[in-house]
Design a protein around this motif. Structure first.
Motif, short mmCIF file in Angstrom:
data_model
loop_
_atom_site.label_atom_id
_atom_site.label_comp_id
_atom_site.label_asym_id
_atom_site.label_seq_id
_atom_site.Cartn_x
_atom_site.Cartn_y
_atom_site.Cartn_z
N LEU A 208 54.95 2.68 -43.74
CA LEU A 208 54.09 3.30 -43.48
C LEU A 208 53.94 4.89 -44.11
O LEU A 208 55.32 5.54 -44.15
N MET A 209 53.10 5.19 -45.15
CA MET A 209 53.38 6.73 -45.65
C MET A 209 52.48 7.63 -44.74
O MET A 209 51.56 7.01 -44.38
N MET A 210 53.01 8.83 -44.44
CA MET A 210 52.15 9.56 -43.45
C MET A 210 52.31 11.04 -44.04
O MET A 210 53.35 11.38 -44.64
N ARG A 211 51.42 11.89 -43.64
CA ARG A 211 51.70 13.47 -43.81
C ARG A 211 52.81 13.68 -42.97
O ARG A 211 53.07 13.58 -42.02
N PRO A 212 53.31 14.83 -43.76
CA PRO A 212 54.67 15.49 -43.22
C PRO A 212 54.35 16.01 -41.77
O PRO A 212 53.09 16.59 -41.69
N GLY A 213 55.28 16.07 -40.83
CA GLY A 213 55.03 16.66 -39.72
C GLY A 213 54.20 15.88 -38.66
O GLY A 213 53.66 16.50 -37.53
N LEU A 214 53.65 14.71 -39.03
CA LEU A 214 52.90 13.97 -38.11
C LEU A 214 53.34 13.67 -36.60
O LEU A 214 54.68 13.01 -36.59
N VAL A 224 49.95 3.44 -34.71
CA VAL A 224 48.58 3.98 -35.50
C VAL A 224 47.50 3.88 -34.59
O VAL A 224 46.64 4.67 -34.60
N ALA A 225 47.41 2.78 -33.93
CA ALA A 225 46.16 2.46 -33.27
C ALA A 225 46.21 3.17 -31.89
O ALA A 225 45.00 3.90 -31.65
N ALA A 226 47.11 3.29 -31.06
CA ALA A 226 47.13 4.10 -30.01
C ALA A 226 47.03 5.43 -30.18
O ALA A 226 46.47 6.15 -29.51
N GLN A 227 47.54 6.10 -31.36
CA GLN A 227 47.53 7.48 -31.38
C GLN A 227 46.06 8.02 -32.38
O GLN A 227 45.90 8.83 -32.44
N ARG A 228 45.48 6.94 -32.74
CA ARG A 228 43.96 7.04 -33.38
C ARG A 228 44.33 7.83 -34.69
O ARG A 228 43.41 8.24 -34.96
N TRP A 229 45.41 7.74 -35.44
CA TRP A 229 45.54 8.17 -36.51
C TRP A 229 44.58 7.71 -37.76
O TRP A 229 44.35 6.49 -37.64
N ARG A 230 44.16 8.47 -38.56
CA ARG A 230 43.29 7.93 -39.71
C ARG A 230 43.98 7.31 -40.62
O ARG A 230 44.96 7.66 -41.00
N PHE A 231 43.63 5.87 -41.03
CA PHE A 231 44.47 5.03 -41.74
C PHE A 231 43.45 4.77 -42.97
O PHE A 231 42.21 4.50 -43.06
N VAL A 232 44.27 4.87 -44.09
CA VAL A 232 43.72 4.57 -45.55
C VAL A 232 44.44 3.34 -46.01
O VAL A 232 45.52 3.15 -45.91
#
Length: 375
Positions: A208-214, A224-232
């Protein structure tokens, strides 16, 4: 005033290019002004005079019919909102077009090579997107082998091989010792033991690549599902999308629980990374090297083997033998060592049978299923 259009051209020059490097004087100017904050410093960075840069900016303002720079005396040069949008859009488009630009450049290089020497070895390759393959193409070129490399999803690459549009295809799979209905359904109809032979190429880490500081940092698709992060996501049929679908299936998750999972898709690792870096998503799948290059955080999910595959009767062709030699060379191992999350396959350049390399595959299938193998 007539709206300016886009005009593309190419040239043959002594110096080569890599990746999606496309020279354009307008975006070179805008990038330099934005990075250095003044026309004088931008001119120094570009190796040009202040007068030249000032005149060029005025020229482009006339062409586009829009102001590009705030011209305030005694103030640092700042790009206008229009110029900033233009620069950002061009950079995003360049990232998305990287594999297509590389494919076009490879095809033009092939035409030139054949025109110069009809004895030049040429190998058409359709392959799932990977950051190491353009380096492999350069190593092959130094050995007199031209790789006509075109990127496609794993499924599309194998279909291209089945339809005779290439000699070699590239795809990737994790070990999956317990089997996988997701991978089997997508890839098994396109691979036949005895007819197809694998060539070891590389190993790489997907995650998983993610924005820094997530925060909290997701360590799985369930997070990802539980925290409702936006997925591309990657496009359907790509090996990375198959991996994500497999992980969902393995965890008993519904794709609908992940925001954006079935929505926006990108064709390459670098395009997913760019979408996250630009704030258009929080998380997406990809290789570690793409995440590091974009300044993103990375959480590993699976190690994969990237295989090249050809028909058994192509193994002894001069071009495939040359490719295998390059894959087995120290130069290939050194190139992979420079990419985070990459390593050479222990069988790099060696010929592998499907049953050896894919022990998770269930080959006991009906005669009818096997007969439909190349769909």
């Amino acid at each position: 005033m007539r709206t300016p259009g886009v005009h593309l051209q190419y040239s043959f020059e002594s110096r080569g290019q890599r990746g999606a490097e496309i020279e354009n004087p307008l975006f070179d100017l805008l990038g330099a002004v934005h990075a250095h904050g003044s026309i004088r410093h931008a001119a120094t960075a570009l190796g040009a005079s202040y007068r030249h840069v000032w005149g060029a900016l005025k020229h482009w303002e006339d062409v586009l019919g829009q102001p590009l720079v705030h011209w305030a005396k005694g103030q640092p040069a700042r790009l206008t909102p229009f110029a900033l949008r233009l620069l950002a859009a061009e950079r995003a488009a360049r990232v998305r077009m990287t594999p297509h630009i590389e494919a076009l450049r490879a095809e033009l290089e092939r035409v030139r090579a054949l025109a110069l020497d009809e004895r030049q070895l040429v190998l058409e390759v359709f392959a799932s997107h990977d950051l190491a393959l353009p380096v492999l193409r350069e190593l092959c070129a130094a050995c007199g082998l031209h790789l006509g490399l075109r990127f496609a999803g794993s499924v599309d690459a194998l279909r291209a091989l089945a339809h005779g549009r290439c000699t070699v295809a590239g795809f990737h799979v994790p070990a999956l010792p317990g089997g996988s209905p997701v991978f089997a359904a997508a890839l098994k109809p396109l691979l036949q033991p005895g007819r197809h032979k694998l060539i070891g190429a590389l190993r790489r880490t997907q995650g998983l690549m993610m924005r820094p500081g997530l925060t909290p940092k997701p360590a799985s698709l369930a997070d990802v599902a539980a925290q409702r992060w936006r997925f591309v996501n990657r496009q359907p049929g790509s090996g990375t999308r198959l991996l994500m679908d497999h992980l969902l299936h393995d965890a008993g998750l519904d794709a609908a629980t992940i925001t954006g999972y079935g929505g926006r898709c990108e064709d390459t690792h670098v395009a997913v990374a760019a979408a996250i870096a630009h704030g258009e998503a929080d998380v997406g799948p990809g290789v570690e090297a793409a995440a590091r290059a974009a300044g993103l955080d990375f959480v590993p999910l699976a190690d994969e083997d990237y295989h090249l595959v050809c028909l058994a009767d192509a193994l002894d062709s001069p071009a495939v033998r040359a490719l295998r030699d390059v894959l087995a060379s120290p130069g290939w191992a050194q190139a992979l060592a420079a990419l985070p999350g990459y390593a050479p396959s222990p069988q790099a350049g060696q010929v592998l049978s499907l049953t050896q390399a894919l022990p998770w595959w269930r080959y006991r299938t009906s005669r009818r299923s096997a007969a439909g193998g190349t769909g």
